[in-house]
Enzyme design. Structure first.
Site, PDB file in Angstrom:
ATOM      1  CG  ASP A  29       7.386   2.286  -7.256  1.00 31.44           C
ATOM      2  OD1 ASP A  29       6.193   1.952  -7.335  1.00 31.44           O
ATOM      3  OD2 ASP A  29       8.038   2.717  -8.228  1.00 31.44           O
ATOM      4  CB  THR A  30       9.572   3.260  -0.813  1.00 32.05           C
ATOM      5  OG1 THR A  30      10.460   3.962  -1.691  1.00 32.05           O
ATOM      6  CG2 THR A  30      10.313   2.916   0.473  1.00 32.05           C
ATOM      7  CB  VAL A  31       4.635   1.746   0.499  1.00 33.84           C
ATOM      8  CG1 VAL A  31       3.565   0.945   1.253  1.00 33.84           C
ATOM      9  CG2 VAL A  31       4.849   3.087   1.180  1.00 33.84           C
ATOM     10  CG  ASP A  66      -2.017  -5.243  -2.418  1.00 31.32           C
ATOM     11  OD1 ASP A  66      -1.284  -4.941  -3.372  1.00 31.32           O
ATOM     12  OD2 ASP A  66      -3.139  -5.754  -2.557  1.00 31.32           O
ATOM     13  CG  ASP A  69       1.077  -0.350  -2.846  1.00 28.44           C
ATOM     14  OD1 ASP A  69      -0.160  -0.443  -2.840  1.00 28.44           O
ATOM     15  OD2 ASP A  69       1.810  -1.301  -3.150  1.00 28.44           O
ATOM     16  CB  SER A  80       2.707   4.419 -13.732  1.00 25.85           C
ATOM     17  OG  SER A  80       3.398   3.724 -12.710  1.00 25.85           O
ATOM     18  CG  ASP A  91       0.077  -8.291  -4.717  1.00 23.78           C
ATOM     19  OD1 ASP A  91       0.631  -7.757  -3.734  1.00 23.78           O
ATOM     20  OD2 ASP A  91      -0.892  -7.786  -5.324  1.00 23.78           O
TER      21      ASP A  91
END
Length: 255
Positions: A29-31, A66, A69, A80, A91
């Site tokens: 999520d950080t990426v 994109d 991650d 998830s 995006d």
């Protein structure tokens, strides 16, 4: 189209980097968040100033987040619904920033209202193209179509053209016209892709409804047969059945 052939290649190339980030304790999520922030900054800081080369360099450094991650999530076994939702939503933010940056340039220093409008159309049509697939899938349809210009094509065509057009400031003559040509290509291609997806959803929806209608007569006939059987049980037959039950009970008592 490019998704089919390029994603697997870049996934293999970026796997070592994804593994490195995992070892450093960075979450997918950080990426995703940092990648989107970098794309937005590159697009909205450099493009409105006409700095297409450096803006594209910055965006390119972050746009591969994109793939990174998703690679990290698979390695961690953490795929998830939330991750998919966050990735898809951001995006749309990144795409909007890129074409918004083009629109701001042509509305300002670029001084071309027609290309400003084309940039806005690319922004809007790209969002709608993505929405048609998501909405079709949400109502249970596969939306089985590879569009002419999907997200990967939009980004590659636009960013490559913008980066090359930026070389005009380094003395390369005539190359600045690549970006306007690319924007028109993306606009037309996005419109064709939108039509392809709408037609596909219409066809798949009609097929699904036809299958449902074909299944309904059988259910109706079954229900009608049950109703007929219930109606055929006349009061006389019911009385005979009751008498037989009484005789059977008497026989059991006698035993």
């Amino acid at each position: 189209m490019l998704n089919k052939y390029a994603r697997a290649f870049f996934t293999r190339v970026l796997t070592p980097f994804a593994t490195f980030l995992i070892r450093r304790g960075v979450s997918p999520d950080t990426v995703t968040l940092l990648g989107t922030a970098g794309v937005v900054a590159g697009a909205l800081v450099f493009y409105p100033m006409g700095e297409f080369f450096w803006g594209t360099v910055v965006i390119t450094l972050f746009v591969f987040s994109d793939l990174v991650d998703g690679n990290m999530a698979r390695q961690l076994g953490r795929s998830s619904r939330w991750g998919a939702f966050l990735d898809s939503t951001l995006d749309r933010v990144a795409d909007g920033a890129i074409f918004g940056g083009f629109a701001l340039w042509y509305a300002g220093g670029g001084d071309d209202i027609a290309l400003c409008a084309v940039s806005i159309f690319c922004l809007a049509s790209g969002q709608v193209v993505s929405y048609t697939k998501a909405r079709g899938e949400s109502i249970g349809l596969p939306v089985a179509v590879n569009g002419l210009v999907e997200r990967a094509e939009r980004l590659v065509i636009s960013l490559v053209a913008a980066g090359l057009a930026g070389l005009h400031k380094f003395g390369v003559p005539g190359i600045q016209y690549l970006l306007p040509v690319a924007l028109w290509i993306v606009a037309v291609g996005s419109l064709v892709t939108l039509i392809q997806r709408v037609v596909t959803v219409r066809r798949e929806s009609a097929e699904a409804e036809a299958e449902a209608d074909a299944a309904e007569p059988g259910a109706v006939e079954s229900g009608a047969a049950e109703s007929a059987a219930a109606e055929s049980a006349t009061p006389e037959s019911a009385a005979v059945e009751e008498k037989q039950k009484s005789q059977e009970q008497g026989s059991e008592a006698a035993k």
